[in-house]
Design a protein around this motif. Structure first.
Motif: not given
Lengths: 449, 441
Positions: A396, A411, A416, B81-82, B399, B403-406, B410
């Protein structure tokens, strides 16, 4: 993944009318045709046509789906940096991957034609096609781990590198006091020059127990010698930290360390090796000032591993995994085409004195061109839609850097943010990108029939 | 075993059973019929983030419920984690699971707004009596109760490898500066100080929250949690600077920063407490213990222990950042109600606590229920702390905070990658927060 790669069927030729009364037979023919078509039509309708239309409609509504917003979602796509990396990466994918896969497939196909056990070889190369892209992604994710003790790829590199540049005895060691200067991994030099009769005190820390050389004894600060420079190199640490720069009880000497003596011009004039208690001596020195350094070999870093999954290499890393999966497909299709090439043409070329290379370039490849272009175009479509392997290989923390259009769609829609409006807009955009390539493919098929 | 003894035992058993039967028949004879509760039956699907040992521990709790209600079958799914992704999709598709464990009150609010959750007002008296007001407020949206906090978590703990600390001669630090100094000494001793699970963004948000609460104080924490002060404010930057002090000590992090970025939480624990420890400390919550006991052979006190997150401003040593999982219902049926009621009993918490890595916010759970003295200390620190704040990232819109990657996850990973970028990260955090608060548009 293979949804759009399913080739369009050539249009059915009108069958010659059989000798039966016209009215009844037409009905029967329609019925039979309908019965045969029904399963495909129903399945395609439910799983392809309806969702496609629904997605296009949805792309004109807001996130919650209760307001018609015209082109606002599309505006967001092209006025923000949402899709920037994704489009850039997708362009790279299209430029690189189909070409590589087709060429590798061609090479394998031509080569396997001539070897024994070619079936076995082809089976092995084709095997990855049997694995889902997601699973392939997981496999490569594990192989790409940076630590050479865990990741296969880095372990292989480490094995080669270890022979060329062996690891030093104390790779993690750091100077314990600011008196010693130099970067980790290079020669550490004592800042102040010494005159004969002085003692060099070289403290190192951050050495794990396992790295302390065998036979190490309590460190000793040696007495000064009038015509030489003596010194000690030792592990300047005892529980609690101890006094920095002072040889204390409980601190071990570091035997076997190579020390360098340099004169005032910086030229290396002597080396010495430390004893079990860490002491060393440079004797019979002329007057003058000298610098003492610990040889850089001592600190040679072990191979830390290539950061395949980091932000820099992630896209090439995923491409390699993808090529690995699809090369087998290209090989099998091209090999089938190769088998269909008339032998006499090749024979004729050879009889006329063409070399193997000339035969390959001037005869084989042109004859294979239709097959090669089918493989190439199929891959262009698949690569435009690439998704699952990116999701499963990229951790990630580097997903942003590996982003592609389909992943961006996922995404935005699910991860999310839950903006199905913008998500549908991206899906529609992707659909429009694929459309011309698809049309090209269908035209090819028509022409070939 | 001799014959006579067997006989004696059997006789004793028969006598005991007879006594129970008599008592039971007397009881049923006197008790009026209204006490007989209808037997619930059916299947329940429940989903949570728990994986690995944490998943096993939770499944054991569900198994205990099934033992009490033999006609109910509980199906557990792990979302990893989703969770937010899976649940939002399921809700949008109109087919959510029956129940879920939500770590994020912010996400719970979003689900209520979508009318996806069913209120659990039938439990209000029980919960009001046995949970403190803070937990009730966290589980409520618009005056209605939706979430039952089955699990609390004390996130202001730092777990350390006792043997490595002893070897380096380091005492557990009480202040942040002492922590940094201890880390230095650990490095000098030849072991890395920090094991960071930076592959999961939430471990980094926990770190930020602990620093922020200890440096900027509770009222700023509340304001930032509600985005009433900006992420570019000096208090945020100061906290990020402190974080950067840890992150920039690259040679003191197991695997270096790039290694930390690909290490997930569970691995960050096992690599510090496994057979060949790579680092001495894990800066994470009390549930670290569940992973230690579940995946390593380390023993409490002799191999592992924890110390409270050190103070930054004086007197902040005992401030606690808390986390927790709320059970919510997507469907209101007798079976889900029964499971809800079960979760509200100390019995459920006891089964959970016995396995380690768990703190119950239920006041009826006694200290003796916990796996070991260390778990008990962490749980009591949570229930006794004067300054308690809920995990900030979990209060944010998903969000931004979940949220992974955000968002936070992130951007704090980016800080780990490049600790010099404090100002840039702060402004990126602000714009991501602003976007999430305006609903993505």
């Amino acid at each position: 993944m293979s949804g759009a790669s399913v080739s369009a069927e050539p249009p059915l030729r009108e069958a010659p009318p059989p000798d039966v009364p016209a009215g009844e037979s037409r009905w029967r023919r329609w019925l039979i045709a309908a019965a045969f078509l029904a399963p495909a039509v129903i399945l395609l309708g439910i799983w392809v046509v309806y969702p496609a239309i629904r997605t296009i409609i949805r792309s004109f509504f807001n996130a919650a789906g209760d307001h018609f917003v015209w082109f606002a979602n599309f505006e967001e796509l092209f006025t923000t940096d949402l899709l920037l990396t994704a489009i850039k990466n997708n362009a790279l994918w299209v430029a690189i991957v189909p070409l590589f896969v087709t060429s590798i497939g061609l090479i394998f196909a031509v080569l396997t034609e001539r070897v024994r056990w070619s079936v076995a070889f082809k089976t092995v190369v084709f095997m990855p096609m049997a694995i889902s892209l997601l699973a392939a992604g997981v496999i490569w994710r594990l192989m790409y781990i940076q630590d050479p003790n865990q990741g296969t790829v880095n372990a292989a590199i480490a094995a080669v590198k270890g022979v060329v540049e062996p690891e030093g005895a104390l790779p993690t060691a750091e100077p314990s006091s600011p008196q010693l200067v130099g970067n980790p991994g290079s020669t550490l030099t004592l800042k102040t020059p010494l005159d004969p009769g002085q003692v060099a005190v070289l403290g190192l820390s951050a050495i794990p127990d396992a790295d302390v050389p065998e036979g190490a004894k309590q460190a000793v600060k040696p007495p000064a010698k009038p015509d030489g420079i003596t010194g000690v190199v030792w592990r300047d640490f005892k529980p609690g930290g101890g006094k920095i720069g002072k040889v204390e009880k409980g601190e071990l000497g570091l035997p076997g360390v190579t020390l360098e003596l340099k004169d005032s011009s910086g030229k290396q004039i002597a080396t010495a090796t430390s004893a079990a208690d860490g002491t060393f001596a440079f004797e019979r020195l002329a007057q003058g000032s000298y610098t003492v350094a610990i040889s850089g070999d001592t600190f040679a870093q072990p191979f830390a591993g290539v950061d395949w999954l980091g932000d820099q290499l992630i896209t090439p890393a995923i491409m390699i995994a993808y090529i690995w999966v699809w090369a087998g497909f290209a090989m099998v299709v091209i090999a089938a085409g190769l088998a269909a090439i008339p032998r006499d043409v090749l024979e004729a070329a050879r009889t006329d004195g063409a070399s193997e290379w000339q035969t390959f370039i001037r005869v084989t490849v042109p004859l294979l061109a239709p097959i090669l272009s089918v493989v190439f175009i199929t891959l262009v479509i698949n690569v435009l839609k690439v998704f699952d392997i990116v999701l499963s290989v990229a951790p990630s923390s580097s997903q942003d850097d590996a982003n592609v259009i389909a992943l961006a769609m996922w995404r935005v829609s699910f991860s999310g943010q839950n903006d199905f409006g913008v998500g549908s807009a991206i899906a529609t955009f992707l659909f429009l990108l694929v459309l011309p390539v698809l049309a090209l493919n269908i035209r090819r098929f028509r022409r070939e029939v | 075993m001799t014959g006579t003894r067997t006989y004696a035992l059997a006789a004793a058993a028969i006598a005991a059973i007879a006594a129970v039967l008599v008592a039971a028949s007397v009881a049923s004879g006197t008790a009026p019929k209204r006490h007989v509760t209808p037997k619930v039956s059916g299947t329940i699907s429940i989903i949570s983030e728990a994986t690995g040992p944490e998943q096993e521990h939770f499944k054991n709790v569900l198994a205990d419920f099934e033992k009490l209600n033999p006609d109910v079958e509980v199906k557990y799914t792990s979302a990893g984690r989703n969770l937010t992704t899976i649940l939002s999709t399921a809700v949008a598709g109109g087919n959510p699971p029956d129940m879920a464990l939500l770590p994020q009150p912010g996400f719970m609010r979003e689900l209520v707004k979508k009318k996806a959750l069913k209120p659990i007002e039938f439990l209000r008296p029980t919960i009001k009596k046995n949970w403190s007001a803070g937990w009730v407020a966290l589980g409520s949206v618009g005056g209605k109760l939706y979430g039952l906090y089955l699990k609390g978590a004390n996130k202001s703990t730092i777990w350390y490898n006792v043997k490595l600390f002893k070897k380096a001669g380091v005492k557990t630090p009480k202040t942040f500066n002492a922590l940094l100094k201890a880390a230095k000494t650990l490095k000098a001793s030849g072991t890395k100080a920090y094991s960071i699970g930076g592959g999961d963004g939430w471990t980094l948000t926990d770190l930020f929250e602990n620093i922020y609460l200890r440096q900027a104080g509770g009222s700023n924490y509340d304001k930032l949690s509600a985005h009433k002060i900006k992420w570019t404010s000096p208090t945020v930057k100061a906290a990020l600077q402190q974080m950067a002090k840890i992150f920039s000590d690259d040679s003191n992090i197991a695997g270096g920063t790039s290694g930390a970025l690909s290490t997930v939480f569970a691995d960050s624990v096992t690599q510090a407490f496994g057979n060949n420890p790579k680092a001495a400390m894990v800066l994470e919550a009390d549930f670290v213990e569940g992973v230690i006991t579940g995946s390593t052979n380390a023993k409490p006190k002799t191999d592992f222990n924890y110390f409270p997150w050190p103070a930054i401003k004086p007197g902040t040593l005992n401030n606690v950042v808390a986390g927790g999982d709320a059970v919510v219902m997507f469907r209101d049926k007798p079976a889900t109600r029964a499971l809800m009621k079960y979760f509200a009993t100390p019995r459920a918490a006891n089964v959970y606590a016995k396995q380690g890595g768990f703190s119950s916010p239920n006041k009826l759970v006694k200290g003796s229920a916990y796996h070991d003295p260390i778990a008990r200390r962490a749980a009591l620190a949570l229930s006794h702390a004067k300054v308690v704040r809920f995990d900030m990232s979990d209060l944010q819109p998903a969000a931004f905070g979940g949220t992974p990657g955000q968002g936070m996850w992130k951007l704090l990973q980016d800080l780990l990658k490049n600790p010099k970028n404090v100002n840039q990260i702060a402004s990126q955090l602000e714009s991501a927060a602003a976007k999430a608060y305006s609903g993505g548009k």
